[in-house]
Design a protein around this motif. Structure first.
Motif, short mmCIF file in Angstrom:
data_model
loop_
_atom_site.label_atom_id
_atom_site.label_comp_id
_atom_site.label_asym_id
_atom_site.label_seq_id
_atom_site.Cartn_x
_atom_site.Cartn_y
_atom_site.Cartn_z
N SER A 152 -4.89 -1.18 30.02
CA SER A 152 -4.07 -1.73 28.94
C SER A 152 -4.08 -3.26 28.98
O SER A 152 -3.74 -3.92 28.01
CB SER A 152 -2.64 -1.21 29.03
OG SER A 152 -2.07 -1.55 30.29
N ARG B 191 2.23 3.44 42.75
CA ARG B 191 3.11 3.06 41.63
C ARG B 191 3.89 1.79 41.95
O ARG B 191 4.50 1.18 41.09
CB ARG B 191 4.12 4.19 41.34
CG ARG B 191 3.50 5.47 40.80
CD ARG B 191 4.55 6.53 40.52
NE ARG B 191 5.35 6.87 41.70
CZ ARG B 191 4.97 7.74 42.64
NH1 ARG B 191 3.80 8.36 42.52
NH2 ARG B 191 5.74 7.99 43.68
N VAL C 223 1.43 -5.70 38.46
CA VAL C 223 2.13 -4.53 37.93
C VAL C 223 2.87 -3.82 39.06
O VAL C 223 4.05 -3.46 38.92
CB VAL C 223 1.13 -3.57 37.24
CG1 VAL C 223 1.77 -2.23 36.95
CG2 VAL C 223 0.60 -4.20 35.95
N VAL D 152 -6.51 -2.30 35.22
CA VAL D 152 -5.37 -1.94 34.37
C VAL D 152 -5.91 -1.98 32.92
O VAL D 152 -5.95 -3.04 32.30
CB VAL D 152 -4.20 -2.94 34.54
CG1 VAL D 152 -3.05 -2.60 33.61
CG2 VAL D 152 -3.73 -2.96 35.99
N ALA E 280 6.69 0.48 28.42
CA ALA E 280 5.47 0.09 27.68
C ALA E 280 4.32 -0.07 28.68
O ALA E 280 4.55 -0.30 29.87
CB ALA E 280 5.70 -1.22 26.96
N GLU E 281 3.10 0.07 28.17
CA GLU E 281 1.94 -0.17 29.03
C GLU E 281 1.92 -1.65 29.40
O GLU E 281 2.23 -2.51 28.56
CB GLU E 281 0.65 0.16 28.26
CG GLU E 281 0.45 1.64 27.98
CD GLU E 281 0.17 2.41 29.26
OE1 GLU E 281 -0.59 1.89 30.10
OE2 GLU E 281 0.73 3.50 29.43
N PRO E 282 1.55 -1.96 30.64
CA PRO E 282 1.49 -3.38 31.01
C PRO E 282 0.43 -4.13 30.21
O PRO E 282 -0.57 -3.55 29.80
CB PRO E 282 1.12 -3.36 32.50
CG PRO E 282 0.75 -1.97 32.82
CD PRO E 282 1.24 -1.07 31.75
N VAL F 281 5.25 -6.84 32.33
CA VAL F 281 5.59 -5.44 32.66
C VAL F 281 6.90 -5.08 31.98
O VAL F 281 7.98 -5.26 32.55
CB VAL F 281 5.69 -5.25 34.19
CG1 VAL F 281 5.93 -3.80 34.55
CG2 VAL F 281 4.42 -5.74 34.88
#
Ligand SMILES: Nc1ncnc2c1ncn2[C@@H]1O[C@H](COP(=O)(O)OP(=O)(O)OP(=O)(O)O)[C@@H](O)[C@H]1O
Ligand SMILES: CC(=O)N[C@H]1[C@@H]2OC[C@@H](O2)[C@@H](O)[C@@H]1O[C@H](C)C(=O)O
Length: 400
Positions: free
Chosen positions: A352, A383, A153, A350, A181-183, A177
């Motif tokens: 998600s 990030r 990500v 992560v 949207a969420e990964p 990715v």
């Protein structure tokens, strides 16, 4: 912080070590890879692992032998990594250990067992060790895999379109990715697991894999066998999901061959290579992937990569090397990154991707020779991943 990541994947051929200097700077994780090395498991230990994997039944003595043997093998590689990659000094070792059992029931992960007692690594190197990174995500309701998703990500964050990372080890996993949207991250199914099992079976153990995909390239896909294999409900299940060699093993393949007999071994391999390409491609199409960054041993198989390109017209295929993450060292670097996050008070999960309720702090910390001193917890999670420079050296301990 100078960190060594140690990994042995589902192919259990060798212990991979990668070292990197890691630093958090204003939301950017800066990684300077220092090189990687690989050391094959001692034959006796590899045989013990092979004989202990599902569906085999094992004794508790065998479990103790595995935990010690794998811990010692990882410790030997860690000592070499400190000396050969880190100029004699490092701050932290992060050990994935060896997965012996990933316990999945009705799509949920009930437990996951990685062996390789970290005390051996701490004792041999004098360094603190972060290990057992999957269990906490499982306890938070997640699959405990794929954990490489955090690295993916952060590394893919700056790329245009819908980039995804694909690792072709024993099992294939993707991280997608998509902007806004969420990964997502999940195992698509077997990458090399069934092909390796087939080659071992057809050669009575003389060969471990289909080198450069020669046998698959010489064979023809058997549509009936492919249909039987694609009938597995795993492929249709939505993410989050994970799997392993508890599911995709030789008896599984032999059952499929009993349902759809194929006379020519090379045709079986051609069908299995196509199965990997089709299931990976389906997963990518379902999520609108436009660019695929590939790593893992399967990236060395030109026939498999050709099939993947054929199944995914219009999708740009490239190696993770182009991002500064050497294909063979990516997982070891990803675990170095996860341990670094843990000791800095940040989660490497992560949710998600794994389906966990929350992003838990991952791992167990074993102190080194000195009392444990952890950095002040970081203020904010990264990030972006920036890879500084490139690997300065690469070594291989004869083989694998
Ligand atoms: N030259 C090659 N030709 C064909 N296949 C290859 C080649 N080199 C490696 N492989 C395949 O890659 C596999 C090893 O890949 P890798 O080391 O990425 O797996 P792993 O990390 O153990 O698995 P996982 O990622 O599932 O945990 C081998 O078992 C083999 O099938
Ligand atoms: C339980 C376990 O060891 N899973 C592995 C395995 O090997 C590939 C795939 O299945 C992936 O989900 C995971 O490893 C990678 C490194 C991960 O967690 O990202």
């Amino acid at each position: 912080m100078r960190v060594i990541g140690l990994m042995s994947g589902t192919s259990y051929d060798a212990v991979e070590a990668a070292a990197a200097d890691l630093e958090l700077r204003d939301g950017t994780l800066v990684m300077r890879p220092l090189g990687h090395l690989s050391a094959p498991y001692p034959d006796r230990l590899r045989d013990l692992i092979a004989g202990s994997l599902p569906p085999a039944a094992v004794t508790m003595r065998a479990v103790a032998e595995l935990d010690t043997g794998i811990g010692q093998a990882f410790a030997d590689v860690a000592v070499r990594a400190v000396r050969e990659l880190c100029g004699g000094g490092a701050d932290l070792v992060v050990s994935h250990g060896q997965t012996l059992y990933h316990w999945v029931e009705d799509g949920a992960v009930r437990g996951t067992l990685q062996l390789g007692q970290p005390a051996w690594i701490a004792e041999a190197t004098g360094l603190p060790v972060v290990s057992d990174l999957r269990g906490r995500d499982v306890a938070a309701g997640g699959q405990g895999a794929p954990l490489v998703a955090m690295t993916d990500v952060l590394a893919l964050a700056a790329l245009p379109g819908v980039p995804a990372a694909l690792n072709l080890g024993g099992i294939a996993n993707v991280t997608v990715v998509a902007p806004g949207a969420e990964p997502l991250a999940f195992d698509t199914g077997p990458a090399n697991a069934l092909m390796d099992a087939a080659v071992r079976h057809f050669t009575d153990g003389a060969a471990a894999y289909d080198e450069d995909g020669r046998r698959a390239g010489a064979g023809r896909v058997d549509p009936a066998l492919l249909r039987v294999l694609l009938d597995d409900p795993y492929y249709g299940r939505p993410a989050p999901k994970s799997t392993g060699k508890e599911h995709f093993h030789l008896p599984y393949l032999l059952d499929a061959l009993a349902a759809a007999p194929v006379a020519e071994p090379d045709d079986v391999l051609a069908t299995l290579a196509r199965l990997t390409a089709v299931t990976v491609a389906d997963a990518c199409r379902a999520h609108g992937v436009t660019r695929l960054v590939v790593s893992g041993g399967g990236a060395r198989n030109p026939v498999l990569m050709g099939l993947l390109a054929e199944e995914l017209p219009g999708v740009a295929l490239g190696s993770s090397d182009a991002l500064g993450l050497p294909s063979d060292a990516k997982e070891a670097l990803a675990f170095a990154l996860l341990g670094f996050l843990t000791v800095n008070g940040l989660s490497g999960a992560v949710p998600s991707g794994t389906g966990a309720r929350r992003a838990a702090l991952l791992g167990t910390v074993t102190p080194g020779l000195e009392p444990l001193r952890l950095p002040e917890p970081a203020n904010e999670p990264p990030r972006l991943l920036r890879i500084a420079g490139g690997p300065r050296c690469e070594r291989n301990a004869g083989g694998a």
